[in-house]
Design an enzyme around this catalytic site. Structure first.
Site, short mmCIF file in Angstrom:
data_model
loop_
_atom_site.label_atom_id
_atom_site.label_comp_id
_atom_site.label_asym_id
_atom_site.label_seq_id
_atom_site.Cartn_x
_atom_site.Cartn_y
_atom_site.Cartn_z
N CYS A 168 0.85 -1.20 0.00
CA CYS A 168 0.00 0.00 0.00
C CYS A 168 0.88 1.25 0.00
CB CYS A 168 -0.88 -0.04 1.25
SG CYS A 168 -1.83 1.44 1.57
N CYS B 28 -0.98 3.93 -6.79
CA CYS B 28 -2.01 3.31 -5.96
C CYS B 28 -2.25 1.92 -6.52
CB CYS B 28 -3.30 4.13 -5.98
SG CYS B 28 -4.68 3.35 -5.09
#
Length: 277
Positions: A81, A194
């Site tokens: 992440c 992302c």
């Protein structure tokens, strides 16, 4: 001092965690370039998205997730992440200590930008947490490679993908609205910072009509993990049977299981593992 690892650690799994199921795009890329490695994936679906959480909250979640991954004897923990890489990497590395190596998704991308786009203008899109942390800009500036980084927070993209709105007119309009922002004018490459964005990279590429290189960070990260394992003699030995990956989520819903198949590209069995009882 770097922890010393013996050769028997090669058979241990690689831990991968993310705020939800988006990190499965990274896990999928890793499993492609390292087909003999077993993965233990944790998606913190109870707390997603991390993009609008405080640094302290993300750090607390990350440490709790690492407890599970260490119990599964992971030799490497990859923070898949971007938001958690920005907020918790240093803390996680300190917390894990010599029990496992810790990698993040930001450093390999920054290195790739420096090697490939010196003295050029590069765009970056990601969550508010990733962009507002300024971590990419600081690290790119530290390279002193003359890269001009233009970053734009695109907070609607991840939830849009989570809800299955991609490859349709809704996502096309949202993508066009973001990419036409003046902040991204004149870029030669765009970093998809992302884990959800690889699922919409075809639409992003279509918008730019091959005028801008679109960098899928998951591929860059996967190549980095491969070279890291090889350089540190941690790569698993080849075996005739494919490894059995394990997938955990902190909050189970049927829709996550369906989305997991889309993100990972194959059928996946999710196990429910709450971080706090």
């Amino acid at each position: 001092m770097a922890p010393s690892f013996s050769s028997d650690l090669t058979s241990r799994p690689i831990g991968v965690f993310d705020s939800g199921i988006g990190g499965l795009t990274v896990a999928r890329a890793v499993s492609r370039v390292l087909p003999h490695e077993q993965l233990v994936y944790f998606g913190d679906t109870a707390h997603l998205p991390y993009g609008d959480k405080s640094t302290a909250a993300i750090q607390a979640y990350s440490v709790k997730i690492c407890d599970l991954l260490l119990r599964r004897h992971c030799k490497v923990i990859l923070i898949a992440c971007n938001s958690a890489s920005a907020a918790a990497y240093e803390l996680v590395r300190e917390y894990v200590g010599s029990k496992a190596r810790v990698l993040n998704v930001i450093d390999p991308i920054v290195a790739h930008i420096g090697e490939t786009y010196a003295n050029r203008t590069v765009g970056l899109i990601g969550t508010k947490q990733t962009v507002n942390s300024n971590v990419y800009k600081k690290k790119v500036d530290d390279l002193d490679a003359g890269v001009e980084l233009q970053s734009l927070a695109t907070p609607l993209l991840a939830p849009m993908v989570e809800e299955g709105f991609f490859n349709n007119s809704i996502s096309e309009n949202v993508i066009r609205t973001y990419l036409s922002n003046p902040v991204l004018a004149g870029i030669e490459a765009l970093v998809l910072a992302c884990t959800h964005y690889p699922l919409i990279q075809d639409q992003i590429k279509a918008y730019y009509q091959e005028q801008v290189a679109v960098l899928d960070a998951s591929d860059v990260v996967a190549r980095h993990v491969k070279s890291y394992l090889e350089e540190n003699s941690l790569a698993a030995k080849a075996s005739p049977a494919p490894p059995r990956h394990q997938f955990y989520v902190s909050d189970f819903t049927r829709s996550f299981e369906e989305s997991t198949r889309i993100f990972f590209g194959q059928e996946v069995h999710l196990e429910h593992y709450p971080l706090w009882e």
